[in-house]
Design a protein around this motif. Structure first.
Motif, PDB file in Angstrom:
ATOM      1  N   ALA A 252      65.331 -60.101  -3.348  1.00  0.00           N
ATOM      2  CA  ALA A 252      66.715 -59.726  -3.068  1.00  0.00           C
ATOM      3  C   ALA A 252      67.695 -60.595  -3.857  1.00  0.00           C
ATOM      4  O   ALA A 252      68.686 -60.092  -4.401  1.00  0.00           O
ATOM      5  CB  ALA A 252      66.984 -59.848  -1.566  1.00  0.00           C
ATOM      6  N   MET A 253      67.433 -61.890  -3.934  1.00  0.00           N
ATOM      7  CA  MET A 253      68.305 -62.785  -4.685  1.00  0.00           C
ATOM      8  C   MET A 253      68.252 -62.505  -6.183  1.00  0.00           C
ATOM      9  O   MET A 253      69.258 -62.661  -6.884  1.00  0.00           O
ATOM     10  CB  MET A 253      67.924 -64.239  -4.407  1.00  0.00           C
ATOM     11  N   PHE A 254      67.103 -62.095  -6.677  1.00  0.00           N
ATOM     12  CA  PHE A 254      66.981 -61.836  -8.116  1.00  0.00           C
ATOM     13  C   PHE A 254      67.903 -60.698  -8.544  1.00  0.00           C
ATOM     14  O   PHE A 254      68.582 -60.781  -9.569  1.00  0.00           O
ATOM     15  CB  PHE A 254      65.532 -61.505  -8.458  1.00  0.00           C
ATOM     16  N   PHE A 255      67.937 -59.625  -7.730  1.00  0.00           N
ATOM     17  CA  PHE A 255      68.801 -58.496  -8.073  1.00  0.00           C
ATOM     18  C   PHE A 255      70.230 -58.712  -7.594  1.00  0.00           C
ATOM     19  O   PHE A 255      71.185 -58.437  -8.331  1.00  0.00           O
ATOM     20  CB  PHE A 255      68.231 -57.203  -7.466  1.00  0.00           C
ATOM     21  N   GLY A 256      70.382 -59.195  -6.345  1.00  0.00           N
ATOM     22  CA  GLY A 256      71.706 -59.259  -5.738  1.00  0.00           C
ATOM     23  C   GLY A 256      72.528 -60.465  -6.128  1.00  0.00           C
ATOM     24  O   GLY A 256      73.752 -60.463  -5.954  1.00  0.00           O
ATOM     25  N   ALA A 257      71.873 -61.523  -6.656  1.00  0.00           N
ATOM     26  CA  ALA A 257      72.608 -62.722  -7.075  1.00  0.00           C
ATOM     27  C   ALA A 257      72.342 -63.040  -8.539  1.00  0.00           C
ATOM     28  O   ALA A 257      73.279 -63.122  -9.340  1.00  0.00           O
ATOM     29  CB  ALA A 257      72.233 -63.912  -6.199  1.00  0.00           C
ATOM     30  N   GLY A 258      71.078 -63.195  -8.904  1.00  0.00           N
ATOM     31  CA  GLY A 258      70.752 -63.594 -10.271  1.00  0.00           C
ATOM     32  C   GLY A 258      71.223 -62.596 -11.320  1.00  0.00           C
ATOM     33  O   GLY A 258      72.082 -62.902 -12.156  1.00  0.00           O
ATOM     34  N   LEU A 259      70.686 -61.378 -11.274  1.00  0.00           N
ATOM     35  CA  LEU A 259      71.043 -60.382 -12.290  1.00  0.00           C
ATOM     36  C   LEU A 259      72.499 -59.957 -12.171  1.00  0.00           C
ATOM     37  O   LEU A 259      73.196 -59.818 -13.178  1.00  0.00           O
ATOM     38  CB  LEU A 259      70.126 -59.161 -12.158  1.00  0.00           C
TER      39      LEU A 259
ATOM     40  N   LEU B 227      65.950 -68.851  -8.240  1.00  0.00           N
ATOM     41  CA  LEU B 227      65.113 -69.906  -7.669  1.00  0.00           C
ATOM     42  C   LEU B 227      65.960 -70.903  -6.872  1.00  0.00           C
ATOM     43  O   LEU B 227      65.532 -71.383  -5.813  1.00  0.00           O
ATOM     44  CB  LEU B 227      64.346 -70.616  -8.781  1.00  0.00           C
ATOM     45  N   TRP B 228      67.125 -71.232  -7.353  1.00  0.00           N
ATOM     46  CA  TRP B 228      67.994 -72.148  -6.609  1.00  0.00           C
ATOM     47  C   TRP B 228      68.342 -71.565  -5.239  1.00  0.00           C
ATOM     48  O   TRP B 228      68.399 -72.280  -4.242  1.00  0.00           O
ATOM     49  CB  TRP B 228      69.268 -72.409  -7.411  1.00  0.00           C
ATOM     50  N   ASN B 229      68.551 -70.254  -5.180  1.00  0.00           N
ATOM     51  CA  ASN B 229      68.938 -69.611  -3.927  1.00  0.00           C
ATOM     52  C   ASN B 229      67.768 -69.378  -2.973  1.00  0.00           C
ATOM     53  O   ASN B 229      67.997 -69.085  -1.794  1.00  0.00           O
ATOM     54  CB  ASN B 229      69.608 -68.266  -4.209  1.00  0.00           C
ATOM     55  N   SER B 230      66.530 -69.483  -3.460  1.00  0.00           N
ATOM     56  CA  SER B 230      65.400 -69.059  -2.622  1.00  0.00           C
ATOM     57  C   SER B 230      64.346 -70.126  -2.363  1.00  0.00           C
ATOM     58  O   SER B 230      63.600 -70.013  -1.393  1.00  0.00           O
ATOM     59  CB  SER B 230      64.723 -67.827  -3.247  1.00  0.00           C
TER      60      SER B 230
ATOM     61  N   PHE C  87      59.711 -66.430   1.474  1.00  0.00           N
ATOM     62  CA  PHE C  87      60.145 -66.654   0.095  1.00  0.00           C
ATOM     63  C   PHE C  87      60.170 -65.367  -0.727  1.00  0.00           C
ATOM     64  O   PHE C  87      61.154 -65.097  -1.429  1.00  0.00           O
ATOM     65  CB  PHE C  87      59.233 -67.683  -0.575  1.00  0.00           C
ATOM     66  N   VAL C  88      59.108 -64.563  -0.662  1.00  0.00           N
ATOM     67  CA  VAL C  88      58.985 -63.422  -1.575  1.00  0.00           C
ATOM     68  C   VAL C  88      60.093 -62.396  -1.370  1.00  0.00           C
ATOM     69  O   VAL C  88      60.775 -62.012  -2.332  1.00  0.00           O
ATOM     70  CB  VAL C  88      57.589 -62.777  -1.447  1.00  0.00           C
ATOM     71  N   PRO C  89      60.332 -61.897  -0.147  1.00  0.00           N
ATOM     72  CA  PRO C  89      61.432 -60.920  -0.014  1.00  0.00           C
ATOM     73  C   PRO C  89      62.801 -61.516  -0.338  1.00  0.00           C
ATOM     74  O   PRO C  89      63.663 -60.828  -0.899  1.00  0.00           O
ATOM     75  CB  PRO C  89      61.345 -60.484   1.451  1.00  0.00           C
ATOM     76  N   LEU C  90      63.008 -62.798  -0.001  1.00  0.00           N
ATOM     77  CA  LEU C  90      64.279 -63.427  -0.345  1.00  0.00           C
ATOM     78  C   LEU C  90      64.430 -63.569  -1.855  1.00  0.00           C
ATOM     79  O   LEU C  90      65.515 -63.340  -2.407  1.00  0.00           O
ATOM     80  CB  LEU C  90      64.386 -64.797   0.322  1.00  0.00           C
ATOM     81  N   PHE C  91      63.355 -63.918  -2.544  1.00  0.00           N
ATOM     82  CA  PHE C  91      63.397 -64.052  -4.006  1.00  0.00           C
ATOM     83  C   PHE C  91      63.753 -62.717  -4.658  1.00  0.00           C
ATOM     84  O   PHE C  91      64.591 -62.662  -5.568  1.00  0.00           O
ATOM     85  CB  PHE C  91      62.054 -64.556  -4.528  1.00  0.00           C
TER      86      PHE C  91
END
Length: 508
Positions: free
Chosen positions: A155-162, A300-303, A149-153
């Motif tokens: 990466a998703m926070f910068f690469g998808a969310g932001l 959060l939806w992605n991870s 969860f943590v590394p995916l979160f």
């Protein structure tokens, strides 16, 4: 000219039991505007796309090669995604009922779709968020092993969310910049470019966000996920039917989920962008809250699926509540600012009388209800006096009018350079007709309108040539454009043009 010798014959009223021509042929009526209705847009699209999709279906069945059949299938899926997304957007538009054409909100839809479609523009965002910042999602998802969860979160926070939330917000942020610039300089609040793109407040921001999210869904789903799914299944099975089934099974949840997905995230951020326009003292704080909130829900939806699939129900619920709450609050703020009724079947309360946050407003003298007399109490029964004493008659005091709780406590005036102009319901404001202003009030027109349900609440509607800038009692700034209204209250200041300002004051 009428013949004076012809006897006068009064007009015969129409028999309302008979239908008129326009009632029997409604599209010919001069009292409706088909081309201005979003329903007409949807109906025309359906009339064009339905036969075309049937032709695509026939082309797929009679294709000479598998590649031709796949191309027809992908084109059909693109049209289906576009039409379903448009229906979602139309639903939001008709519920919100903004005083702008639907074409204004389709601009963010088109802009975001083009930004995602062309690799050069999207590549700039990928460079910053996925190469410079730690948002390389592909490296986390490589291999068959389930990522933690943590590394995916991260990466998703910068690469998808932001990244994706900022990309979708670009046209909304540009519109907010136009509005802020016009608030500082009212002369900028004019022209077709400004009228099409600027953000008036949270309602515009939230609705533009919904449309921007729809543009992202269209490109991501119809041009990326669905074609990739078709190609993957067909290469593995060489079965055209299986490829079509897989594409449809992916298309439906992605598009229907868009209402609590990309539309919800960008709608929430758009609400805060619009809120920052009308609340400039907290502008950067509001922008940061909206940006991080949308990015966090998206991430959060992605991870969270790596922890438990059931958690995605929770995140979808949070997104749904966030979007609906933002839209309802935006409508409530718009109704409060303009003094108009919200008409939302009880889902919005617009300044209830007596609520702690509702500031008391004066009632125009012409709108004040007439006081009702209160019957005086019956005089006490006098005891029988002895015969030798004569009791003087007891007179009943005249009835007194009971104080009316809704009666005006103050009368409002507009102070312009020491010139006091009355503000009464039904009155007009025409500064060009004031000789004392020496022509500085040319083009400044307005009407004083009462609230549709509360007569003691007045608004000033801009009917002039340019926008006005108002400073509210809490210090925030508001732009009042043509056909918009501002609620009148003592302490409100209005800048009509540079150097010509008026202050709302109470008399007495």
């Amino acid at each position: 000219m009428a013949d004076p010798n012809r006897p006068f014959v009064p007009p015969v009223p129409r028999d309302h039991d008979d239908a008129t021509f326009s009632e029997m042929v409604p599209f010919r009526s001069k009292k409706i505007k088909l081309f201005k209705s979003p329903l007409f847009l949807l109906a025309v699209l359906a009339a064009v796309l339905a036969p075309f999709m049937f032709s695509l279906f026939n082309a797929m069945l009679t294709a000479r090669s598998a590649q031709d059949a796949l191309n027809a299938m992908i084109t059909s899926n693109i049209i289906a995604v576009f039409f379903i997304v448009l229906m979602f957007q139309l639903m939001f538009y008709l519920y919100v009922r903004p005083s702008r054409s639907i074409w204004v909100y389709l601009i963010p839809f088109v802009v975001v779709a083009l930004m995602v479609y062309f690799p050069f523009i999207l590549g700039l965002f990928i460079l910053v968020f996925r190469e410079i910042l730690p948002g390389d999602v592909s490296s986390i998802l490589q291999g068959n092993q389930q990522p933690s969860f943590v590394p995916l979160f991260i990466a998703m926070f910068f690469g998808a969310g932001l990244m994706e939330e900022l990309l979708k917000a670009v046209p909304i942020l540009f519109g907010a910049w136009l509005a802020v610039r016009a608030i500082k300089d009212p002369s900028k609040a004019q022209g077709g470019f400004y009228n099409l793109l600027h953000v008036r407040g949270p309602l515009d921001g939230a609705l533009m966000g919904v449309f921007a999210g729809g543009g992202f869904i269209l490109i991501e789903t119809a041009f990326q996920y669905v074609p990739n799914m078709v190609a993957t299944i067909y290469q593995a099975s060489n079965d055209l039917g299986a490829a079509m089934t897989g594409a449809l099974l992916l298309l439906l949840p992605r598009v229907f989920g868009g209402i609590v997905g990309h539309m919800a995230y960008s709608g929430i951020f758009g609400y805060f962008i619009g809120l920052a326009v009308i609340r400039p003292k907290q502008r950067w704080r509001l922008l940061l809250i909206g940006y991080l909130s949308a990015a966090l829900i998206h991430t959060l939806w992605n991870s969270v699926g790596t922890i438990s699939f059931a958690l995605q129900y929770v995140i979808a619920g949070v997104a749904a509540v966030g979007l609906v709450g933002a839209v309802l609050k935006a409508r409530q703020l718009e109704a409060s600012r303009s003094g108009m009724s919200a008409e939302t079947m009880g889902s919005i309360v617009v300044e209830r009388p007596g609520a702690p946050h509702a500031a008391p407003m004066p009632m125009a003298p012409a709108m004040a209800p007439a006081p009702q007399p209160v019957a005086a109490p019956a005089p006490p029964v006098q005891p029988t006096a002895p015969p030798q004493a004569t009791t003087p008659p007891v007179t009943t005091p005249p009835p007194q009018a009971a104080p009316d709780a809704a009666a005006p406590a103050e009368v409002l005036m507009l102070n312009i350079d020491g010139m006091m102009l009355p503000l009464r319901a039904g009155g007009r404001l025409d500064l060009a007709a004031e000789p004392a202003l020496g022509g500085r009030g040319a083009g400044i027109l307005g009407s004083i309108i009462p609230h549709p349900t509360r007569a003691n609440v007045l608004g000033l509607k801009n009917e002039g040539a340019t926008g006005w800038k108002a400073k509210l009692r809490d210090g925030s700034m508001q732009m009042i454009e043509r056909e918009q209204s501002i609620r009148l209250a003592a302490g409100v200041e209005i800048s009509f043009v540079d150097g010509l300002r008026g202050a709302v004051v109470k008399l007495g």
